[in-house]
Write a protein that holds these residues in place. Structure first.
Motif, short mmCIF file in Angstrom:
data_model
loop_
_atom_site.label_atom_id
_atom_site.label_comp_id
_atom_site.label_asym_id
_atom_site.label_seq_id
_atom_site.Cartn_x
_atom_site.Cartn_y
_atom_site.Cartn_z
N PHE A 29 -10.57 -0.50 8.75
CA PHE A 29 -9.53 -0.08 9.72
C PHE A 29 -8.24 0.32 9.00
N ALA A 30 -7.94 -0.35 7.86
CA ALA A 30 -6.72 -0.01 7.09
C ALA A 30 -6.79 1.45 6.62
N LEU A 31 -7.97 1.82 6.07
CA LEU A 31 -8.12 3.20 5.56
C LEU A 31 -8.01 4.20 6.71
N THR A 33 -6.43 3.77 9.55
CA THR A 33 -5.04 3.80 10.03
C THR A 33 -4.22 4.76 9.17
N ARG A 34 -4.43 4.65 7.86
CA ARG A 34 -3.66 5.51 6.95
C ARG A 34 -4.05 6.98 7.12
N GLN A 35 -5.40 7.22 7.19
CA GLN A 35 -5.87 8.61 7.33
C GLN A 35 -5.32 9.24 8.62
N ARG A 36 -5.33 8.43 9.69
CA ARG A 36 -4.85 8.95 10.97
C ARG A 36 -3.36 9.26 10.91
N ARG A 37 -2.59 8.36 10.27
CA ARG A 37 -1.15 8.57 10.18
C ARG A 37 -0.85 9.82 9.34
N LEU A 38 -1.58 9.97 8.22
CA LEU A 38 -1.33 11.13 7.35
C LEU A 38 -1.71 12.43 8.06
N GLU A 55 -6.37 -2.24 15.94
CA GLU A 55 -7.57 -2.98 15.52
C GLU A 55 -7.36 -3.60 14.14
N HIS A 56 -6.71 -2.81 13.24
CA HIS A 56 -6.43 -3.32 11.89
C HIS A 56 -5.55 -4.57 11.97
N VAL A 57 -4.53 -4.52 12.83
CA VAL A 57 -3.60 -5.65 12.93
C VAL A 57 -4.31 -6.87 13.55
N LYS A 58 -5.16 -6.60 14.58
CA LYS A 58 -5.89 -7.70 15.22
C LYS A 58 -6.77 -8.42 14.19
N ILE A 59 -7.56 -7.63 13.45
CA ILE A 59 -8.44 -8.23 12.43
C ILE A 59 -7.60 -8.81 11.29
N GLY A 60 -6.48 -8.12 10.94
CA GLY A 60 -5.62 -8.59 9.85
C GLY A 60 -5.06 -9.98 10.15
N ARG A 61 -4.62 -10.18 11.40
CA ARG A 61 -4.07 -11.50 11.77
C ARG A 61 -5.14 -12.59 11.67
N TRP A 180 8.50 -1.16 3.36
CA TRP A 180 7.62 -2.28 3.70
C TRP A 180 6.17 -1.83 3.81
N ARG A 181 5.97 -0.59 4.37
CA ARG A 181 4.59 -0.11 4.48
C ARG A 181 3.96 0.04 3.10
N ARG A 182 4.76 0.60 2.18
CA ARG A 182 4.25 0.77 0.81
C ARG A 182 4.03 -0.57 0.14
N SER A 183 4.98 -1.51 0.34
CA SER A 183 4.80 -2.85 -0.26
C SER A 183 3.56 -3.51 0.32
N HIS A 184 3.35 -3.34 1.65
CA HIS A 184 2.17 -3.94 2.31
C HIS A 184 0.89 -3.42 1.65
N ILE A 185 0.83 -2.11 1.42
CA ILE A 185 -0.37 -1.54 0.81
C ILE A 185 -0.53 -2.10 -0.60
N LEU A 187 0.66 -4.87 -2.02
CA LEU A 187 0.33 -6.31 -2.06
C LEU A 187 -1.11 -6.55 -1.64
N ASN A 188 -1.58 -5.76 -0.65
CA ASN A 188 -2.93 -6.02 -0.16
C ASN A 188 -4.01 -5.37 -1.02
N VAL A 189 -3.63 -4.38 -1.83
CA VAL A 189 -4.60 -3.88 -2.83
C VAL A 189 -4.80 -4.99 -3.87
C1 HEM Z 1 -7.48 -6.54 3.32
C2 HEM Z 1 -6.20 -6.62 3.48
C3 HEM Z 1 -5.35 -5.46 3.96
C4 HEM Z 1 -5.29 -4.20 3.48
C5 HEM Z 1 -6.07 -3.58 2.31
C6 HEM Z 1 -4.30 -3.49 4.29
C7 HEM Z 1 -3.93 -2.16 4.13
C8 HEM Z 1 -3.22 -1.42 5.04
C9 HEM Z 1 -3.08 0.01 5.02
C10 HEM Z 1 -3.69 0.95 3.96
C11 HEM Z 1 -2.34 0.37 6.10
C12 HEM Z 1 -1.97 1.79 6.53
C13 HEM Z 1 -0.61 2.14 6.00
C14 HEM Z 1 -0.29 3.59 6.25
O1 HEM Z 1 -0.28 4.01 7.42
O2 HEM Z 1 -0.03 4.28 5.26
C15 HEM Z 1 -1.98 -0.85 6.80
C16 HEM Z 1 -1.22 -0.90 7.95
C17 HEM Z 1 -0.82 -2.07 8.55
N1 HEM Z 1 -1.23 -3.36 8.21
FE1 HEM Z 1 -2.50 -3.86 6.74
N2 HEM Z 1 -3.79 -4.35 5.23
C18 HEM Z 1 -4.40 -5.56 5.06
C19 HEM Z 1 -4.17 -6.72 5.77
C20 HEM Z 1 -3.21 -6.83 6.77
C21 HEM Z 1 -2.82 -8.08 7.39
C22 HEM Z 1 -3.38 -9.45 7.00
C23 HEM Z 1 -1.86 -7.77 8.31
C24 HEM Z 1 -1.10 -8.67 9.26
C25 HEM Z 1 -1.47 -9.80 9.66
C26 HEM Z 1 -1.66 -6.33 8.29
C27 HEM Z 1 -0.76 -5.61 9.08
C28 HEM Z 1 -0.61 -4.25 9.08
C29 HEM Z 1 0.25 -3.51 10.00
C30 HEM Z 1 1.15 -4.09 11.09
C31 HEM Z 1 0.10 -2.14 9.68
C32 HEM Z 1 0.74 -0.94 10.41
C33 HEM Z 1 -0.30 -0.46 11.42
C34 HEM Z 1 0.03 0.89 12.04
O3 HEM Z 1 0.72 1.71 11.41
O4 HEM Z 1 -0.46 1.11 13.17
N3 HEM Z 1 -2.51 -5.80 7.33
N4 HEM Z 1 -2.53 -1.93 6.13
#
Ligand code: HEM
Ligand code: HEM
Length: 229
Positions: A29-31, A33-38, A55-61, A180-185, A187-189
């Motif tokens: 779902f992360a991939l 989300t990014r593809q859709r945003r780009l 869905e990514h956030v639901k599973i992420g939490r 923060w979005r870049r840091s999130h990516i 840190l999670n990589v």
């Molecule tokens: C396997 C771990 C994870 C990876 C590899 C990952 C990666 C990503 C990527 C690539 C994006 C898309 C960024 C973009 O649009 O450029 C994203 C978005 C996001 N992630 Fe994660 N993430 C992970 C876990 C989590 C967790 C644990 C949470 C929170 C509990 C979370 C919350 C979010 C949120 C709020 C967004 C923004 C969603 C949106 O734009 O609709 N992620 N993440």
């Protein structure tokens, strides 16, 4: 297998059949989300559904809670084994009370983190949850492999759990700022690489730890020279 050996299998088994599939789903779902945003940024058409972000956030939490949970579980078996084996309850009851209290406080702080709204409260409860995990990891009985920390299941696990806590704490910020979005990516990589490391080091540890009835013989071996008389 004795009961203690079966208890040792609980943590690896749950990691394999529950936590690792969740990692796969969150990453997929992360991939998307990014593809859709780009695609939206470049004004291209895309077949990716708008719900992938949610869905990514639901599973992420769920994933963050599961990784913290599996780390606490991974530490529970060696801690309980040490408390029973070394008769700690009779000799140092405070240590047992302390460990139980740390488990309670860590879980409570992590639950409150999910409810916290303001950045200050999220920061405070993220710090408390992370500190709880680290303090529990410092207790006697946990095999930390500190002389080989760079291939240690313990250090990888603690860092991965703290990275998950940070993701939950920073959740609203990921939407608000590019940094923060870049840091999130980033840190999670790192978290993903650590998860691969958890699979490798965890299976290695299972191979190295003897069954309980073999312990008296195996622990007489010379581990440095890899010989058994
Ligand atoms: C396997 C771990 C994870 C990876 C590899 C990952 C990666 C990503 C990527 C690539 C994006 C898309 C960024 C973009 O649009 O450029 C994203 C978005 C996001 N992630 Fe994660 N993430 C992970 C876990 C989590 C967790 C644990 C949470 C929170 C509990 C979370 C919350 C979010 C949120 C709020 C967004 C923004 C969603 C949106 O734009 O609709 N992620 N993440
Ligand atoms: C996200 C996945 C995982 C996390 C966060 C995690 C975390 C931990 C932590 C923090 C510990 C306690 C420190 C230690 O004894 O090293 C531990 C113990 C352990 N883990 Fe994992 N682990 C994960 C996956 C796995 C997997 C896939 C396996 C094996 C297939 C495994 C096997 C073990 C074993 C054998 C122990 C020692 C337990 C004992 O002494 O009873 N872990 N894990």
């Amino acid at each position: 297998m004795n009961t203690t050996d079966i208890f040792r299998l609980v943590h690896p088994a749950i990691a394999v059949f529950y936590v690792f599939p969740l990692i796969g789903i969150a990453t997929y779902f992360a991939l998307q989300t990014r593809q859709r945003r780009l695609a939206a940024v470049n004004k291209e058409k895309t077949k990716i559904a708008p719900v992938v972000g949610q869905e990514h956030v639901k599973i992420g939490r769920l994933l963050a809670a599961s990784v913290v949970g599996i780390s606490l579980l991974g530490m529970a078996h060696p801690l309980i084994k040490t408390i029973i084996g070394n008769n700690v309850w009779a000799e140092a009851p405070f240590q047992v009370v302390f460990i139980a209290a740390m488990y309670g406080l860590t879980i409570a702080a992590f639950i409150v983190l999910y409810q916290a709204k303001t950045p200050a409260w999220r920061g405070a409860f993220a710090t408390l949850s992370s500190m709880g995990i680290i303090i529990l990891g410092c207790q006697p009985g946990i095999f930390r492999r500190s002389n080989e920390w760079f291939i240690s299941h313990y250090y990888y696990g603690i860092v991965a759990a703290v990275l998950m806590v940070i993701s939950v704490a920073a959740l609203p910020e990921i939407y608000k700022s590019k940094a923060w979005r870049r840091s999130h990516i980033a840190l999670n990589v790192i978290a993903l690489l650590l998860f691969v490391g958890m699979g490798v080091t965890g299976t290695r540890d299972l191979l190295e730890i003897p069954l309980s009835w073999q312990e008296p013989v195996v622990y007489q071996c010379d581990f440095a020279n890899k010989t058994c008389e």
